[in-house]
Structure formats: C-alpha cells, structure tokens
Enzyme design. Sequence first.
Site, PDB file in Angstrom:
ATOM      1  N   THR A 155      66.697  35.101  91.941  1.00 45.69           N
ATOM      2  CA  THR A 155      65.572  36.040  91.792  1.00 45.69           C
ATOM      3  C   THR A 155      64.326  35.528  92.513  1.00 45.69           C
ATOM      4  O   THR A 155      64.118  34.328  92.602  1.00 45.69           O
ATOM      5  CB  THR A 155      65.275  36.159  90.285  1.00 45.69           C
ATOM      6  N   LYS A 181      67.075  33.210  82.467  1.00 44.99           N
ATOM      7  CA  LYS A 181      67.861  34.135  81.647  1.00 44.99           C
ATOM      8  C   LYS A 181      66.943  35.212  81.079  1.00 44.99           C
ATOM      9  O   LYS A 181      66.110  34.955  80.205  1.00 44.99           O
ATOM     10  CB  LYS A 181      68.558  33.378  80.521  1.00 44.99           C
ATOM     11  N   GLY A 182      67.150  36.415  81.569  1.00 44.40           N
ATOM     12  CA  GLY A 182      66.259  37.514  81.223  1.00 44.40           C
ATOM     13  C   GLY A 182      66.142  37.741  79.736  1.00 44.40           C
ATOM     14  O   GLY A 182      65.044  38.028  79.224  1.00 44.40           O
ATOM     15  N   GLY A 204      66.822  43.670  82.855  1.00 47.16           N
ATOM     16  CA  GLY A 204      66.408  42.311  82.508  1.00 47.16           C
ATOM     17  C   GLY A 204      64.909  42.202  82.300  1.00 47.16           C
ATOM     18  O   GLY A 204      64.208  43.191  82.089  1.00 47.16           O
ATOM     19  N   ASP A 205      64.434  40.975  82.405  1.00 46.81           N
ATOM     20  CA  ASP A 205      63.014  40.704  82.169  1.00 46.81           C
ATOM     21  C   ASP A 205      62.117  41.093  83.337  1.00 46.81           C
ATOM     22  O   ASP A 205      60.941  41.419  83.148  1.00 46.81           O
ATOM     23  CB  ASP A 205      62.816  39.200  81.926  1.00 46.81           C
TER      24      ASP A 205
HETATM   25  N1  ASP Z   1      65.587  36.841  85.203  1.00 49.35           N
HETATM   26  C1  ASP Z   1      66.627  37.500  85.949  1.00 49.35           C
HETATM   27  C2  ASP Z   1      67.379  38.419  85.011  1.00 49.35           C
HETATM   28  O1  ASP Z   1      67.722  38.022  83.926  1.00 49.35           O
HETATM   29  C3  ASP Z   1      67.589  36.576  86.612  1.00 49.35           C
HETATM   30  C4  ASP Z   1      66.977  35.423  87.392  1.00 49.35           C
HETATM   31  O2  ASP Z   1      65.809  35.110  87.228  1.00 49.35           O
HETATM   32  O3  ASP Z   1      67.701  34.801  88.200  1.00 49.35           O
HETATM   33  O4  ASP Z   1      67.659  39.517  85.392  1.00 49.35           O
END
Ligand code: ASP
Length: 326
Positions: A186, A238-239, A216-217
């Site tokens: 990301t 981890k979102g 996600g986040d």
């Molecule tokens: N935060 C992102 C998600 O969970 C993934 C990432 O940051 O690599 O969608």
Amino acid sequence: MGWALALHGGAGDIPRSLPAELRDRRLATLRRCLDIGTAALRDGRPALDVVELVVRELEDCPYFNAGKGSVLTSDSTVEMEACVMEGATLRCGAVSGLSTVVNAVSLARRVMENTPHIYLAFEGAEAFARNQGLETKDPSHFITEHNIERLRQAKEANRVQIDYTQPMTKKPGMDPPADDNSQIGTVGCVAIDAAGNLATATSTGGLVNKMPGRIGDTPLVGAGTYANAFCAVSATGKGESIIRHTVSRDVAAMMEHRPGMTLHDAAARVVGATPRGDVGLVAVSASGEVCMVYNTTGMFRACATEDGHAEVGIWTDDGHSVSIGL
Ligand code: ASP
C-alpha cells in the site's frame, strides 16, 4: 518551519532476504517519488497537489500494492481504494471497489471537490470516474504475474494477508513458491507546504485474498487516512487493526488535545497500542515535524524536510540519508 513530506510503500513482515533487485527497484521508486514531491513543494505547489502527485506515481509503479500492481481478491479481481484529506478544511474524499480507474487517488480528490459527498464505491464510483473523464483501463491492466502468484500462495495457505506477510511454513512435500519474496505494499504520502497547509493521501489494493466487497482502513477517514490543523497521517498494515484503533485520527487527536506532545510520541503511542506486526504510518505536523513509525518488521518509507534532511529506508537499521536533488 518549512515544507516537509513523508511517504510509504507499505509496512509488514518484509523479509531481510528480499532479493537485492526487488529491494533496489522499490527503493529507487521511493527516491524518485521523494524527488518529485520535494521539487513540487520547492515550486510552491499546495500540499494537496503534492500528495496526489506522489501517490499517482506510486500507483503507476507495479512494485507497490496500489493502482497497477494491486493485490487480488479471492475471485482474482482487483478492488482498489483511496482517500485524500486536507488538514485546514477537513475536506476529504474516498473511493472503494474500483476495478478500472488508473489513479484511485485522483478519483478520491474529485469526490472531495466535485460532489456533496465524501465516499463513493463500486459501480457509483466507476460511473463518476467516467463522468469526470478520468483515465480507465480494462481490469486486466492492473493484474500482475506477481499478484497472481501471491494469491495462489495465500489460497494455498488459506489466509487473507497483507502483502508483507511471510509465506507460511513449507508444507510437507511442497517447495516454496519461486517468488516468495515478491512482496509489495500500500502507498501513502503526507505533506506540509511552505504556506503551512497539511494534506494526506493513501491508496491500496487491500489485502491478498480478501473477500470481494471487503473495505479496509485506507479509504476510511480517521482509520488509514486523516489530517486536521495539527498533523496529517497515512497508515498501512492490517486494515482491520487500523480501523479498530482509529489509528490516524488518534494521532491527530493527541496532537490536538495534548499540547506540547511531539508527533513522534503521539504516533509511537498509537502504533504501540496496536497488535505487534500490524501497523505502520507516516505523519507530518503543523510545526514541520516528520515521523515514520511502525511495529512491523519494516516499512518502505522516505521523507524530506526543507532544512535538507532526507531519508529512505525499509528496516529499522537501514534508514539512510539521501540527497534530494539540491
Ligand atoms: N491497510 C491495507 C488494507 O488493509 C493494506 C496495507 O496497508 O498493505 O487494506
């Protein structure tokens, strides 16, 4: 106080065994993006333009999990998402469920500027992109060989994972996949311009093997992305953990409600309260402080400030100074 920016290309369990070629390509992209962002800030471009510009570059690079290079859902499709936010005005825009839009970050900005809403998703977001004349491509454009392999590995291990999750222990009688170390991540960028405006942008393909429809986040204002008059934050990891802990807003709230607290202390507290291995972020404050904090093995990251400090790194002991085209 002067301008400053920081960017990331994802946090996670980035293996030290990452082949030099893959590591160097990503570091070169981070440096190039740092140069682009720095040049734009020196030219007096507003922070919002700068974060969009930098994130577009990262989206166009197939080595990171956003735009071209997005990871795949369990149906082997791409569902990209992004968010932008401006600190002074609290204006923000977000998009999810994109399968054809080349630069999700620019669509998020259009949502912010050209609609009465904050967040558009799936068909509605795709239709708005066309209406705005943004570049689109066939969904196959975004799918890389690496991500087909990453999905295969995740399915084999029966897990949903951030890109940097180390491969599962080898199953008896099964060789590890050839490109175990092809992780990508990301992307995000935060900036303060010479006039003191703060802005943030984050863009992602989400998690490998995520359910179609999972959000996600990244596009959730206050979770993966947030800016106010005190700081701008872009998170990765981890979102689900980032959402539970409202990571970006918590950093901004500490800066707002605890006068005297440094940005680094606020970010370290917030990230420190999340499960180990789950979260990283980059942030800049209204006083020009920059921080890049993570509780994962590493985070692809870079930052630069007007006083000449510039840094690029992946793991804790390898952040090194770089020159930024002075
Ligand atoms: N935060 C992102 C998600 O969970 C993934 C990432 O940051 O690599 O969608």
